[in-house]
Design a protein around this motif. Structure first.
Motif: not given
Ligand SMILES: [Zn+2]
Ligand SMILES: [Zn+2]
Length: 218
Positions: A94-111
């Motif tokens: 989420a933080d990196s997405g804001r920095a790099f202009g990727i809208a809607g970026a969310r943290n994720v933990v895989p299944d």
């Protein structure tokens, strides 16, 4: 054994090669590295008429993984990969997405975390998992032995290799991963890689071509 089909969907400002992969016979498939631009990805899925059953991640970088959490909710499918060593990247999407202009970026933990020797699959398409650290510590590649093709994320490109001047990167480790894990797959193996400006929209190259001509492997 049914024929595998693949469609590259360039996403994010990084022109990352999100890949829709499916079995021609059953039209069941997986989405690899949904980094963003989910409307574009869902349109491509609809147009191909594919039922997506899995999301696979090659590594935890922002342009590859930022849309995975949202797409998982929309499609109600599990996320498999990358290797656990990329958790630190997935926890700050989420933080990196804001920095790099990727809208809607969310943290994720895989299944499911993946490790060397694991197998993943959709319908009757089976892939061996190769842990290939160096670009990121948790990068994995997927190899379909029967049809002689691999999906390598940002590990190896046409005439180039992944960046290692980023957190968790290590050039020597990366070259070791390529020489010990990817080159032994065989010269006839073609591969898809992570960015269209480095490898185009179809198969990037073959292992044999890179073994012979890639300046980083000589
Ligand atoms: Zn990357
Ligand atoms: Zn990338």
């Amino acid at each position: 054994m049914s024929q595998a089909r693949a469609l590259i969907i360039p996403v994010t400002p990084f022109q990352q090669n999100c890949t829709l992969l499916w079995s021609e016979a059953s039209k069941r498939g997986a989405i690899i590295d949904p980094g963003g631009d989910l409307a574009k990805i869902e349109r491509a899925i609809d147009e191909a008429g594919v039922t997506v059953e899995k999301i696979w991640l090659t590594h935890g970088h922002v342009d590859h993984a930022s849309g995975a959490a949202e797409l998982k909710e929309r499609l109600r499918v599990p996320i498999e990969g990358p290797h656990r060593a990329d958790l630190f990247l997935l926890e700050r999407l989420a933080d990196s997405g804001r920095a790099f202009g990727i809208a809607g970026a969310r943290n994720v933990v895989p299944d499911r975390w993946l490790d060397e020797g694991d197998q993943i699959g959709v319908d009757d398409l089976a892939f061996d998992v190769l842990h290939c650290p160096g670009h990121s510590p948790g990068s994995v590649a997927f190899f379909n032995a029967p049809q002689r093709f691999a999906i390598v994320g940002d590990v190896l490109f046409r005439g180039s290799v992944g960046r290692s001047d980023i957190p968790g990167g290590n050039h020597q480790v990366l070259i070791g991963s390529i020489k010990e894990k990817l080159l032994p797959l065989g010269d006839d193996v073609s591969f898809l890689c992570g960015h269209s400006f480095l490898c185009g929209h179809g198969p990037a190259s073959t292992i044999g071509t890179e073994r012979a001509t890639n300046p980083f492997l000589q």
